[in-house]
Write a protein that holds these residues in place. Structure first.
Motif, PDB file in Angstrom:
ATOM      1  N   LYS A  51       0.832  -1.215   0.000  1.00 16.90           N
ATOM      2  CA  LYS A  51       0.000   0.000   0.000  1.00 16.90           C
ATOM      3  C   LYS A  51       0.863   1.260   0.000  1.00 16.90           C
ATOM      4  O   LYS A  51       0.657   2.200   0.781  1.00 16.90           O
ATOM      5  N   VAL A  52       1.831   1.288  -0.892  1.00 17.32           N
ATOM      6  CA  VAL A  52       2.776   2.402  -1.001  1.00 17.32           C
ATOM      7  C   VAL A  52       2.074   3.616  -1.604  1.00 17.32           C
ATOM      8  O   VAL A  52       1.379   3.502  -2.615  1.00 17.32           O
ATOM      9  N   SER A  53       2.257   4.775  -0.967  1.00 22.20           N
ATOM     10  CA  SER A  53       1.662   6.008  -1.491  1.00 22.20           C
ATOM     11  C   SER A  53       2.713   7.010  -1.970  1.00 22.20           C
ATOM     12  O   SER A  53       2.388   7.957  -2.688  1.00 22.20           O
ATOM     13  N   ILE A  54       3.972   6.808  -1.562  1.00 19.08           N
ATOM     14  CA  ILE A  54       5.063   7.697  -1.981  1.00 19.08           C
ATOM     15  C   ILE A  54       6.254   6.829  -2.376  1.00 19.08           C
ATOM     16  O   ILE A  54       6.618   5.893  -1.649  1.00 19.08           O
ATOM     17  N   VAL A  55       6.863   7.145  -3.528  1.00 19.14           N
ATOM     18  CA  VAL A  55       8.069   6.433  -3.954  1.00 19.14           C
ATOM     19  C   VAL A  55       9.234   7.405  -3.992  1.00 19.14           C
ATOM     20  O   VAL A  55       9.113   8.521  -4.513  1.00 19.14           O
ATOM     21  N   VAL A  56      10.341   6.979  -3.420  1.00 22.15           N
ATOM     22  CA  VAL A  56      11.583   7.752  -3.445  1.00 22.15           C
ATOM     23  C   VAL A  56      12.505   7.123  -4.478  1.00 22.15           C
ATOM     24  O   VAL A  56      12.809   5.927  -4.397  1.00 22.15           O
ATOM     25  N   LEU A  57      12.930   7.913  -5.453  1.00 21.27           N
ATOM     26  CA  LEU A  57      13.836   7.424  -6.488  1.00 21.27           C
ATOM     27  C   LEU A  57      15.270   7.836  -6.166  1.00 21.27           C
ATOM     28  O   LEU A  57      15.578   9.026  -6.096  1.00 21.27           O
ATOM     29  N   ALA A  58      16.133   6.838  -5.967  1.00 18.54           N
ATOM     30  CA  ALA A  58      17.557   7.084  -5.752  1.00 18.54           C
ATOM     31  C   ALA A  58      18.350   6.275  -6.774  1.00 18.54           C
ATOM     32  O   ALA A  58      19.415   5.746  -6.485  1.00 18.54           O
ATOM     33  N   THR A  59      17.804   6.184  -7.981  1.00 16.92           N
ATOM     34  CA  THR A  59      18.404   5.402  -9.057  1.00 16.92           C
ATOM     35  C   THR A  59      19.412   6.248  -9.837  1.00 16.92           C
ATOM     36  O   THR A  59      19.410   7.479  -9.736  1.00 16.92           O
ATOM     37  N   PRO A  60      20.254   5.611 -10.665  1.00 20.71           N
ATOM     38  CA  PRO A  60      21.067   6.398 -11.599  1.00 20.71           C
ATOM     39  C   PRO A  60      20.153   7.188 -12.523  1.00 20.71           C
ATOM     40  O   PRO A  60      19.024   6.774 -12.829  1.00 20.71           O
ATOM     41  N   ALA A  61      20.623   8.324 -12.991  1.00 21.22           N
ATOM     42  CA  ALA A  61      19.807   9.207 -13.834  1.00 21.22           C
ATOM     43  C   ALA A  61      19.258   8.490 -15.064  1.00 21.22           C
ATOM     44  O   ALA A  61      18.112   8.723 -15.473  1.00 21.22           O
ATOM     45  N   ALA A  62      20.045   7.602 -15.653  1.00 24.63           N
ATOM     46  CA  ALA A  62      19.641   6.936 -16.885  1.00 24.63           C
ATOM     47  C   ALA A  62      18.403   6.066 -16.716  1.00 24.63           C
ATOM     48  O   ALA A  62      17.691   5.797 -17.687  1.00 24.63           O
ATOM     49  N   HIS A  63      18.143   5.617 -15.496  1.00 22.57           N
ATOM     50  CA  HIS A  63      17.017   4.706 -15.253  1.00 22.57           C
ATOM     51  C   HIS A  63      15.835   5.401 -14.579  1.00 22.57           C
ATOM     52  O   HIS A  63      14.776   4.787 -14.425  1.00 22.57           O
ATOM     53  N   ALA A  64      15.988   6.651 -14.190  1.00 20.15           N
ATOM     54  CA  ALA A  64      14.957   7.311 -13.382  1.00 20.15           C
ATOM     55  C   ALA A  64      13.627   7.432 -14.111  1.00 20.15           C
ATOM     56  O   ALA A  64      12.564   7.186 -13.539  1.00 20.15           O
ATOM     57  N   GLN A  65      13.655   7.825 -15.394  1.00 19.73           N
ATOM     58  CA  GLN A  65      12.390   8.032 -16.107  1.00 19.73           C
ATOM     59  C   GLN A  65      11.622   6.726 -16.293  1.00 19.73           C
ATOM     60  O   GLN A  65      10.403   6.684 -16.101  1.00 19.73           O
ATOM     61  N   SER A  66      12.312   5.657 -16.667  1.00 20.37           N
ATOM     62  CA  SER A  66      11.612   4.388 -16.883  1.00 20.37           C
ATOM     63  C   SER A  66      11.010   3.872 -15.582  1.00 20.37           C
ATOM     64  O   SER A  66       9.893   3.325 -15.582  1.00 20.37           O
ATOM     65  N   VAL A  67      11.728   4.047 -14.476  1.00 20.96           N
ATOM     66  CA  VAL A  67      11.179   3.626 -13.181  1.00 20.96           C
ATOM     67  C   VAL A  67      10.004   4.514 -12.803  1.00 20.96           C
ATOM     68  O   VAL A  67       8.969   4.031 -12.328  1.00 20.96           O
ATOM     69  N   ALA A  68      10.133   5.813 -13.033  1.00 19.44           N
ATOM     70  CA  ALA A  68       9.037   6.735 -12.728  1.00 19.44           C
ATOM     71  C   ALA A  68       7.785   6.376 -13.526  1.00 19.44           C
ATOM     72  O   ALA A  68       6.664   6.432 -13.001  1.00 19.44           O
ATOM     73  N   ASP A  69       7.955   5.989 -14.795  1.00 16.04           N
ATOM     74  CA  ASP A  69       6.807   5.598 -15.610  1.00 16.04           C
ATOM     75  C   ASP A  69       6.088   4.405 -14.987  1.00 16.04           C
ATOM     76  O   ASP A  69       4.845   4.362 -14.948  1.00 16.04           O
ATOM     77  N   ARG A  70       6.836   3.453 -14.491  1.00 17.02           N
ATOM     78  CA  ARG A  70       6.230   2.275 -13.858  1.00 17.02           C
ATOM     79  C   ARG A  70       5.568   2.630 -12.536  1.00 17.02           C
ATOM     80  O   ARG A  70       4.502   2.095 -12.202  1.00 17.02           O
TER      81      ARG A  70
END
Length: 216
Positions: free
Chosen positions: A145-164
């Protein structure tokens, strides 16, 4: 402006007011003035009063603000009455540091899941949690039941993870990757780019040095 009609700049200052109020509560202070609260929050008294006016009518002339009541009201305004469950994606050095931050619980947040793509990281433990593979992101978001995601990925992967993340139904993202994310209008992204902040400080340092040189 942001719902419910409170300017975004005001919302950005509310956590500072809440932190100052909680410090006063911890010290046993029952009432405070706009001058004292503004000083503790790093703003001017007029700005503080204007910000609080968007939330309602507070304070009594000659008495000040009731610290407990105002803290509770700001807590409710920020939506911190109910616990927010967080998933951190990217468990490198930064992700580890974020996972082990000790201030989540007292501020109404709970780290519910950690995810990474590296075989060397998946299956290890951090902050008492087993790191899961990012391939299971959608399943983990639903399960925890996650409501907030924190992205600490390499820049190259951030957009694809954000899309998911967005496709999984999450509408709040805190992005530590040094790149801008393209997201739908109903998704809120807060970016934290340490490099950019240091560059801004470097600009001000240079400007100060030039001004001092001109004054000589």
């Amino acid at each position: 402006m942001t719902a419910p009609g409170i300017p975004s700049a005001t919302v950005a200052r509310l956590p500072s007011y809440l932190r100052a109020l909680r410090d006063l509560v911890a010290r046993g202070v029952a009432t405070t003035s706009s001058v004292e609260l503004a000083e503790l929050s790093g703003v001017g008294p007029a700005q503080l009063r204007k910000d609080l006016s968007f939330l309602g009518s507070f304070g009594t002339r000659g008495v000040g603000y009731d610290v407990d009541s105002l803290a509770q009201y700001i807590t409710e305004a920020l939506g911190l009455v109910d616990e927010h469950r967080i998933a951190i994606v990217g468990i490198g050095n930064l992700g580890h540091a974020l996972a082990n931050y000790s201030g989540y619980e007292q501020r109404g947040f709970h780290v519910a899941a950690l995810l990474d793509a590296s075989p060397d990281v998946v299956g290890t433990r951090a902050a008492g949690l087993v790191v899961e593979h990012v391939d299971a992101l959608e399943e983990v978001v639903a399960r925890e039941k996650v409501s907030i995601v924190v992205l600490a990925t390499p820049a190259a992967h951030a957009q694809s993870v954000a899309d998911r993340v967005v496709a999984a139904g999450v509408r709040e993202i805190l992005n530590f990757a040094p790149r801008a994310l393209q997201v739908p209008a109903d998704v809120d992204v807060r970016g934290v780019d340490v490099g950019s902040e240091l560059q801004i400080l470097a600009f001000h340092s240079q400007a100060r040095a030039l001004a001092e040189a001109q004054d000589r």
